[in-house]
Scaffold this motif. Sequence first.
Motif, PDB file in Angstrom:
ATOM      1  N   HIS A  16       0.975  -0.738  -0.196  1.00 50.35           N
ATOM      2  CA  HIS A  16       0.013  -0.011  -0.101  1.00 50.35           C
ATOM      3  C   HIS A  16       0.673   1.711   0.005  1.00 50.35           C
ATOM      4  O   HIS A  16       0.352   2.252  -0.850  1.00 50.35           O
ATOM      5  N   ARG A  19       2.603   1.928  -3.011  1.00 55.06           N
ATOM      6  CA  ARG A  19       1.322   2.213  -4.318  1.00 55.06           C
ATOM      7  C   ARG A  19       1.787   3.806  -3.800  1.00 55.06           C
ATOM      8  O   ARG A  19       1.027   4.521  -4.917  1.00 55.06           O
ATOM      9  N   TYR A  20       1.216   4.355  -2.649  1.00 52.01           N
ATOM     10  CA  TYR A  20       0.840   5.750  -2.596  1.00 52.01           C
ATOM     11  C   TYR A  20       1.918   6.604  -3.030  1.00 52.01           C
ATOM     12  O   TYR A  20       1.550   7.537  -3.298  1.00 52.01           O
ATOM     13  N   TYR A  21       2.725   6.190  -2.506  1.00 51.80           N
ATOM     14  CA  TYR A  21       4.671   6.665  -3.082  1.00 51.80           C
ATOM     15  C   TYR A  21       4.355   7.069  -4.966  1.00 51.80           C
ATOM     16  O   TYR A  21       4.354   7.810  -5.124  1.00 51.80           O
ATOM     17  N   THR A  22       4.294   5.905  -5.887  1.00 54.68           N
ATOM     18  CA  THR A  22       3.528   5.992  -6.899  1.00 54.68           C
ATOM     19  C   THR A  22       2.777   6.773  -7.335  1.00 54.68           C
ATOM     20  O   THR A  22       3.734   7.767  -8.670  1.00 54.68           O
ATOM     21  N   ASP A  23       2.029   6.588  -7.108  1.00 61.16           N
ATOM     22  CA  ASP A  23       0.193   7.501  -7.329  1.00 61.16           C
ATOM     23  C   ASP A  23       0.697   9.260  -7.056  1.00 61.16           C
ATOM     24  O   ASP A  23      -0.172   9.639  -7.478  1.00 61.16           O
ATOM     25  N   CYS A  24       1.749   9.102  -5.375  1.00 61.28           N
ATOM     26  CA  CYS A  24       1.953  11.002  -5.632  1.00 61.28           C
ATOM     27  C   CYS A  24       2.740  10.895  -6.252  1.00 61.28           C
ATOM     28  O   CYS A  24       3.399  12.362  -6.527  1.00 61.28           O
ATOM     29  N   GLY A  25       3.914  10.441  -7.158  1.00 56.35           N
ATOM     30  CA  GLY A  25       4.439  10.717  -8.236  1.00 56.35           C
ATOM     31  C   GLY A  25       5.986  10.872  -7.594  1.00 56.35           C
ATOM     32  O   GLY A  25       7.135  11.882  -8.114  1.00 56.35           O
ATOM     33  N   ARG A  32       5.855   1.036 -17.028  1.00 60.99           N
ATOM     34  CA  ARG A  32       4.248  -0.506 -16.158  1.00 60.99           C
ATOM     35  C   ARG A  32       4.567  -1.394 -17.423  1.00 60.99           C
ATOM     36  O   ARG A  32       5.185  -0.992 -18.429  1.00 60.99           O
ATOM     37  N   LYS A  36      -0.372  -2.902 -17.477  1.00 61.28           N
ATOM     38  CA  LYS A  36      -0.126  -0.868 -16.438  1.00 61.28           C
ATOM     39  C   LYS A  36       0.187  -1.970 -14.992  1.00 61.28           C
ATOM     40  O   LYS A  36      -0.110  -0.810 -13.994  1.00 61.28           O
ATOM     41  N   ARG A  38       2.753  -1.808 -12.121  1.00 59.05           N
ATOM     42  CA  ARG A  38       4.438  -0.918 -11.658  1.00 59.05           C
ATOM     43  C   ARG A  38       5.122  -1.444 -11.770  1.00 59.05           C
ATOM     44  O   ARG A  38       4.775  -3.094 -10.896  1.00 59.05           O
ATOM     45  N   LYS A  65       8.572  15.007  -1.999  1.00 57.64           N
ATOM     46  CA  LYS A  65       8.332  15.791  -3.403  1.00 57.64           C
ATOM     47  C   LYS A  65       8.960  16.838  -3.864  1.00 57.64           C
ATOM     48  O   LYS A  65       9.038  16.199  -4.810  1.00 57.64           O
TER      49      LYS A  65
END
Length: 85
Positions: A16, A19-25, A32, A36, A38, A65
Motif C-alpha cells: 500500500h 503504491r501511495y508513493y508511486t501515485d504521489c509521483g 509499467r 499497467k 507497476r 516530493k
Amino acid sequence: MYTVKEAARTLEMSEHTIRYYTDCGLIPSLTRDKNKQRLFNQESMNCLKGIKILKECGMTTKEIKCYVSLSLQGDSTIEERYQYF
C-alpha cells in the motif's frame, strides 16, 4: 525488474505504501508493463530506499516530493536540498 509485491518484500515496506508513493509521483523512474502493473528497476528501488529513509527522518510526503523534484534538476540544487536537513 521488481513488482510491487517483490519491492515491498525486499524493502520491508507495505505494498500500500509503495503504491501511495508511486501515485504521489515520487518515483520518476517507474515503468509499467502492458497490463499497467507497476515495475521497479534498480533506480526505482534506490528511490524507494531514499524515500523510506527520508520518512524515517520525519519528512512529510510533500517535503519529499519537493526534494525529489529538486534532485531531478541536478547538482545545481544540492545546496537547496541540504536545507531540508
